[in-house]
Write a protein that holds these residues in place. Structure first.
Motif, mmCIF file in Angstrom:
data_model
loop_
_atom_site.group_PDB
_atom_site.id
_atom_site.type_symbol
_atom_site.label_atom_id
_atom_site.label_comp_id
_atom_site.label_asym_id
_atom_site.label_seq_id
_atom_site.Cartn_x
_atom_site.Cartn_y
_atom_site.Cartn_z
ATOM 1 N N THR A 143 0.966 -1.209 -0.099
ATOM 2 C CA THR A 143 -0.146 -0.489 -0.123
ATOM 3 C C THR A 143 0.694 1.248 0.119
ATOM 4 O O THR A 143 0.953 1.997 -0.727
ATOM 5 C CB THR A 143 -0.875 0.238 1.475
ATOM 6 N N PHE A 144 1.998 1.340 0.741
ATOM 7 C CA PHE A 144 3.068 2.060 1.046
ATOM 8 C C PHE A 144 3.888 3.017 -0.599
ATOM 9 O O PHE A 144 3.676 3.793 -0.648
ATOM 10 C CB PHE A 144 4.148 2.400 1.840
ATOM 11 N N LEU A 145 4.055 1.360 -0.765
ATOM 12 C CA LEU A 145 4.394 1.609 -2.267
ATOM 13 C C LEU A 145 4.409 2.743 -3.071
ATOM 14 O O LEU A 145 4.401 3.364 -3.973
ATOM 15 C CB LEU A 145 5.102 0.781 -2.820
ATOM 16 N N TYR A 146 2.540 1.708 -3.170
ATOM 17 C CA TYR A 146 1.734 2.460 -4.571
ATOM 18 C C TYR A 146 1.230 3.720 -3.549
ATOM 19 O O TYR A 146 1.373 4.617 -4.696
ATOM 20 C CB TYR A 146 0.588 2.115 -4.717
ATOM 21 N N ARG A 147 1.085 4.204 -2.448
ATOM 22 C CA ARG A 147 1.074 5.618 -2.117
ATOM 23 C C ARG A 147 2.112 6.995 -2.201
ATOM 24 O O ARG A 147 1.523 7.484 -2.588
ATOM 25 C CB ARG A 147 0.830 5.991 -0.988
ATOM 26 N N GLN A 148 3.527 5.488 -2.114
ATOM 27 C CA GLN A 148 4.642 7.245 -2.310
ATOM 28 C C GLN A 148 4.419 7.061 -4.223
ATOM 29 O O GLN A 148 5.218 8.166 -4.107
ATOM 30 C CB GLN A 148 5.588 6.077 -1.863
ATOM 31 N N PHE A 149 4.738 6.257 -5.007
ATOM 32 C CA PHE A 149 4.145 6.494 -6.642
ATOM 33 C C PHE A 149 3.281 7.372 -6.319
ATOM 34 O O PHE A 149 3.722 8.366 -7.110
ATOM 35 C CB PHE A 149 3.908 5.224 -6.719
ATOM 36 N N PHE A 150 1.581 7.210 -5.970
ATOM 37 C CA PHE A 150 0.977 8.121 -6.317
ATOM 38 C C PHE A 150 1.188 9.111 -6.769
ATOM 39 O O PHE A 150 0.413 9.909 -7.141
ATOM 40 C CB PHE A 150 -0.085 7.632 -6.044
ATOM 41 N N MET A 151 2.208 9.697 -5.085
ATOM 42 C CA MET A 151 2.065 10.625 -5.167
ATOM 43 C C MET A 151 2.490 11.515 -5.712
ATOM 44 O O MET A 151 2.819 12.856 -5.940
ATOM 45 C CB MET A 151 2.514 10.790 -3.122
ATOM 46 N N THR A 152 4.111 10.688 -6.744
ATOM 47 C CA THR A 152 4.972 11.925 -7.496
ATOM 48 C C THR A 152 4.023 11.741 -9.058
ATOM 49 O O THR A 152 4.442 12.363 -9.821
ATOM 50 C CB THR A 152 5.707 10.686 -7.925
ATOM 51 N N ILE A 153 2.924 11.614 -9.127
ATOM 52 C CA ILE A 153 1.853 12.051 -10.177
ATOM 53 C C ILE A 153 1.940 13.103 -10.087
ATOM 54 O O ILE A 153 0.733 13.600 -9.233
ATOM 55 C CB ILE A 153 0.748 10.789 -10.276
ATOM 56 N N PRO A 154 2.350 13.972 -11.235
ATOM 57 C CA PRO A 154 1.811 15.120 -10.958
ATOM 58 C C PRO A 154 0.448 15.737 -10.912
ATOM 59 O O PRO A 154 -0.482 14.519 -12.083
ATOM 60 C CB PRO A 154 2.346 15.469 -12.492
#
Lengths: 294, 305
Positions: free
Chosen positions: B182-193
């Motif tokens: 979940t955190f891997l995805y959360r971190q990645f999604f937060m980098t989406i502009p």
């Protein structure tokens, strides 16, 4: 970081998160609460229901000498496994980081132990350390009876510790190598120009710089030595000889499922949970601090 | 590399070869012993060179431990846990990052806390919930008086039961119930502009369209990384499958079967068959790690930080 562009929707976000929440509630929060409840109650014999006994279960385990020796043994086990595994992995990572020719091959092989199931490694090491055959058994040819993990508790514990430390090499290696490779080359070069030898650079330059990784791995390794030892112990010694390799997880399993003492096992689970939570907290605190320093 | 000193180069290679020896030795001995005959494997000192009996030992281990169906079970469990975790992780991270609702941080923390307690430390109560997964719902209904209401209206005693012992859901679901990923995805999604969200909104795409057409394709490498580590860790599970399956013949996994292959105290010391079995069981996750190394390292490192 706050996001400016959101979706505005009332039910959809709940539908998306619901599966995970339900699963977590049923298989995580319910059992954890249940353990807490059991730890404070005692099942009446002959189906008389539960009675609330406050801290009696805890007092019972804390008054048990055997439980204390299990706790001490687990602590010793965790620290030694962590120390060996991290030392080996750091040494390998420090040398691979020098990036000579052909290190790619070494690099990929050093990761392999990560892929191995603890019981599979347990079976392999049990053969290696078997007193009558295997690799170590050859020593018994020279000095009969010098090594026998089936009878000698110290030998049995040493055998499991070595196997657990071996299993951890891959994981620790990856993290150490990644951390070392993130240090800018110029820092090491500056150190070299000041006349620092490679070993000196490792201890005075690189290690302080990878201290966060080091500490993170230290905690992760401690936790996994407390929790992941079951598969090894069950395939290698089953806690024996005479309880000399019984650690906390194994005792919980044994008292709960073989002895059917749910209250005692629950109280032990709570103690282990508190231990693991405390370690995790220390880790988060550290990570937080690190963020401030940057 | 900073200095070129031939002596230090030699030391480096020496240490790495020593390391190689430490890491490979257990694999080598497993392989060598797995290829020997009973008399060869019982020799002291041990012969460290492979012999010719590998295939018959593999076959013997395979039939003796009934590894065929167990292999299938292991695959079902490993794939089930992997797919389950990845799906739940992606959906809940999407919900937390891209929607604005008040309880979002509460949900986030509720999921986050699950990382603190591994399954091993809560096995006894988790086992009891697996014996009846509907217990919490019964509890809620009882305490809301709904059970009483139904009973007094229709005379039917409502008792919900869903026994997960000896079943795939029982093997899989409790392992899925932590937040790994979940955190891997959360971190990645937060980098989406934000612009990407706005652009897709302008194109008239709804949230689910954005999720499937933009987010999922973009997170493909993260997904591979996560899939590798999840597959390996669920394949290697031991304690949970051991507890949840009493019907070993139908629901046992390969890792559980290893113990059945260990020679008896008083029986034949046929470690060659044991080692051949260990070889079979080690192989699938080892292959996955060897082939996926590049992604898997990424997944590990971004997962825990």
């Amino acid at each position: 970081m706050e996001r400016r562009a959101y979706y505005k929707n009332k039910t959809l976000p709940w539908l998306l998160i619901a599966p995970q929440l339900i699963l977590v509630l049923v298989f995580f929060y319910w059992p954890t609460t249940q353990a807490l409840f059991w730890a404070f109650t005692l099942e009446q014999p002959w189906g008389g229901g539960n009675s609330w006994v406050w801290f009696d279960n805890f007092l019972a385990i804390f008054r048990d000498r055997e439980y204390w020796s299990t706790v001490l043994r687990s602590g010793f086990y965790a620290v030694v496994v962590t120390a060996i595994s991290m030392a080996v992995a750091l040494t390998l990572a420090a040398f691979v980081d020098r990036a000579l020719k052909g290190t790619k091959l070494f690099q990929s092989v050093f990761v392999w132990p990560y892929a191995i199931a603890a019981p599979a490694a347990g079976v392999a090491f049990r053969f290696i350390f078997a007193p009558e055959s295997g690799l170590v058994g050859s020593i018994n040819e020279i000095w009969p009876g010098v090594w026998n993990p089936a009878i000698n508790g110290v030998h049995a514990l040493a055998m499991i510790i070595i196997c657990h430390a071996w299993l951890g090499i891959g994981y620790n290696f990856i993290f150490f190598l990644a951390a070392l490779q993130m240090i800018p080359r110029s820092i090491s070069e500056a150190g070299a120009m000041d006349g620092a030898r490679p070993v000196q650079r490792l201890f005075d330059l690189q290690l302080p710089l990878i201290a966060p990784t080091f500490f993170f791995l230290f905690i992760i390794n401690l936790i996994s030595s407390f929790t992941d030892s079951f598969g090894l112990i069950d395939t290698m010694t089953e806690g024996g000889p005479v309880g000399s390799t019984e650690v906390m997880v194994y005792k919980i399993y044994f008292d709960g499922f073989k002895g059917l003492d749910y209250s005692g096992a629950a109280a032990q689970s709570i103690v282990l949970m508190i231990l693991v939570i405390a370690l995790t907290f220390v880790q988060f605190k550290w990570v937080e601090k690190r963020v401030h320093y940057n | 590399m900073i200095e070129r000193s031939p002596i230090f180069d030699i030391v480096t290679y020496a240490v790495m070869i020593l390391g190689l020896f430490v890491v490979i030795m257990p694999f080598w001995i497993t392989f060598v012993a797995g290829s020997q005959s009973l008399t060869e494997v019982s020799q002291v000192p041990i012969v460290l060179w492979p012999s010719t009996h590998l295939f018959e030992n593999l076959q013997e281990a395979w039939t003796r431990a009934d590894l065929g169906p167990k292999m299938l079970n292991s695959f079902i469990v490993a794939v089930g846990v992997t797919v389950g975790k990845i799906t739940l992780a992606a959906l809940s991270a999407f919900s937390i990052v891209f929607f604005n609702y008040r309880a979002r941080m509460v949900c986030f923390w509720m999921i986050f806390i699950t990382l603190m307690l591994p399954l091993e430390v809560r096995i006894v109560p988790t086992y009891s919930i697996a014996a009846n997964a509907l217990l919490p719902f019964q509890f809620i209904l009882d305490n809301l008086g709904i059970t009483w209401l139904i009973q007094s209206l229709s005379g039917i005693q409502l008792s919900l039961e869903w026994n997960l012992l000896n079943s795939y859901p029982g093997l899989i679901l409790p392992l899925v119930a932590t937040a790994t990923g979940t955190f891997l995805y959360r971190q990645f999604f937060m980098t989406i502009p934000d612009e990407l969200v706005e652009a897709s909104k302008m194109d008239g795409a709804g949230p689910m369209r954005f999720f499937f057409d933009v987010l999922i394709p973009l997170s493909r490498t993260n997904m591979l990384a996560l899939a590798t580590i999840l597959f390996v860790s669920s394949w290697n599970q031991y304690l949970w499958p051991l507890l949840i399956t009493t019907d070993r013949a139908n629901f046992g996994t390969v890792v559980m079967q290893l113990k059945a292959l260990i020679p008896d105290q008083n029986g034949l010391p046929d470690w060659n068959v044991t080692m051949a079995g260990a070889l079979i069981i080690m192989l699938p996750p080892l292959l996955v790690v060897a082939f996926m190394q590049r992604w898997f390292v990424r997944g590990l490192i971004s997962r825990d930080k």
